[in-house]
Design an enzyme around this catalytic site. Structure first.
Site, PDB file in Angstrom:
ATOM      1  N   CYS A  61       0.826  -1.214   0.000  1.00  0.00           N
ATOM      2  CA  CYS A  61       0.000   0.000   0.000  1.00  0.00           C
ATOM      3  C   CYS A  61       0.866   1.273   0.000  1.00  0.00           C
ATOM      4  CB  CYS A  61      -0.986  -0.055   1.167  1.00  0.00           C
ATOM      5  SG  CYS A  61      -2.423   0.984   0.879  1.00  0.00           S
ATOM      6  N   HIS A 117      -3.284  -5.282   1.675  1.00  0.00           N
ATOM      7  CA  HIS A 117      -2.539  -5.527   2.915  1.00  0.00           C
ATOM      8  C   HIS A 117      -2.560  -6.996   3.311  1.00  0.00           C
ATOM      9  CE1 HIS A 117      -2.081  -1.282   4.235  1.00  0.00           C
ATOM     10  NE2 HIS A 117      -3.192  -1.112   3.536  1.00  0.00           N
ATOM     11  N   GLU A 142      -0.745  -8.379   5.355  1.00  0.00           N
ATOM     12  CA  GLU A 142      -0.422  -8.465   6.796  1.00  0.00           C
ATOM     13  C   GLU A 142      -1.658  -8.310   7.676  1.00  0.00           C
ATOM     14  OE1 GLU A 142       0.023  -5.935   4.889  1.00  0.00           O
ATOM     15  OE2 GLU A 142      -0.258  -4.063   5.970  1.00  0.00           O
TER      16      GLU A 142
HETATM   17  N1  GLN Z   1      -3.705   6.335   1.172  1.00  0.00           N
HETATM   18  C1  GLN Z   1      -2.412   6.045   1.718  1.00  0.00           C
HETATM   19  C2  GLN Z   1      -1.314   6.846   1.016  1.00  0.00           C
HETATM   20  O1  GLN Z   1      -1.559   7.438   0.025  1.00  0.00           O
HETATM   21  C3  GLN Z   1      -2.096   4.578   1.619  1.00  0.00           C
HETATM   22  C4  GLN Z   1      -3.058   3.800   2.453  1.00  0.00           C
HETATM   23  C5  GLN Z   1      -2.489   2.599   3.114  1.00  0.00           C
HETATM   24  O2  GLN Z   1      -1.276   2.386   3.174  1.00  0.00           O
HETATM   25  N2  GLN Z   1      -3.361   1.820   3.681  1.00  0.00           N
HETATM   26  O3  GLN Z   1      -0.226   6.869   1.461  1.00  0.00           O
END
Ligand code: GLN
Length: 192
Positions: free
Chosen positions: A79, A168, A170
Site C-alpha cells: 500500500c 494488505h 499483513e
Molecule cells: N492512502 C495512503 C497513502 O496514500 C495509503 C493507504 C495505506 O497504506 N493503507 O499513502
C-alpha cells in the site's frame, strides 16, 4: 536471514507479527543506526506515504535505503510502501522511485476506498486482499511484471527484487505472500 521493517509510521507491527509467525528474524528501522544491521530484505508497510516519505528524509534514511534498494536489497512494499517505490505517483510525489510503475493514490475514491476481496496472485495462488484507502498501479513499465489484478486494475507487481501489493496481506491470517517473499529471498531467486 534477518528482515528490516520500516517502522516510522503505519502498519509495521502487523508485518512483524507475520514474520514472527513464519519464524523469521526481524527488526524495526526507526533511525540510521538500525540499517547498519545486516539485512537480507526490507519491508515497507502501509500507512500514509507522504508522512513516511517526510520522516525518511528528516531522519537521513532516504538516501541510504534508496541506495540499498538500487543495489539489489529485496524489498516488499504494501500500500503506502508500494507508493514509496513507484517512479510515478498520481496525487503525490515519488519517493524511492526505484520501480517502473505509475501509481494512483487513493485510487478507489472515498466510498470504495476500503474493501475486501479474494483474487489470484501469480506465483502465490488465491489470496485474501484487504484494501484500505488503497492505490492501484495505473501502468506497469516494461521492467515490471504484473502479478495480480482486481476489476481491471493492477494490484500486485514485481520488478527484480522489488515486490509490491496495493492491498494488505499483513491484515489477514494468510501467510502465503510473506512466505513466498521469504522463500524467494532465501533461495536467492530474486534476479536484479
Ligand atoms: N492512502 C495512503 C497513502 O496514500 C495509503 C493507504 C495505506 O497504506 N493503507 O499513502
Amino acid at each position: 536471514m534477518a528482515f528490516g521493517i520500516l517502522a516510522l509510521q503505519g502498519g509495521f507491527a502487523e508485518h512483524g507479527a507475520m514474520l514472527g509467525r513464519l519464524g523469521a528474524e526481524h527488526f524495526e528501522i526507526r533511525q540510521l543506526r538500525d540499517i547498519q544491521r545486516p539485512m537480507d530484505g526490507l519491508l515497507l508497510p502501509g500507512g500514509e506515504s507522504t508522512v513516511i516519505a517526510k520522516l525518511l528524509k528528516e531522519l537521513g534514511l532516504f538516501q541510504p535505503l534508496r541506495e540499498k534498494i538500487q543495489a539489489g536489497l529485496p524489498v516488499f512494499g504494501t500500500c503506502a510502501g508500494l507508493i514509496l517505490l513507484a517512479q510515478q505517483v498520481e496525487g503525490g510525489e515519488p519517493c524511492f522511485a526505484t520501480m517502473d510503475i505509475s501509481v494512483k493514490r487513493n485510487a478507489y475514491g472515498r466510498q470504495l476506498g476500503s474493501f475486501f476481496t479474494e483474487g489470484r496472485m501469480e506465483g502465490v495462488g488465491r489470496v485474501p486482499m484487504t484494501f484500505i484507502r488503497a492505490p492501484y498501479i495505473a501502468a506497469a513499465g516494461e521492467k515490471a511484471q504484473v502479478l495480480a489484478q482486481v476489476n481491471g486494475h493492477i494490484v500486485a507487481a514485481r520488478q527484480g527484487r522489488q515486490l509490491v501489493t496495493a492491498f494488505h496481506p499483513e491484515l489477514n491470517d494468510d501467510l502465503s505472500i510473506h512466505r513466498w517473499f521469504l522463500d524467494e529471498v532465501a533461495q536467492g531467486l530474486w534476479k536484479r
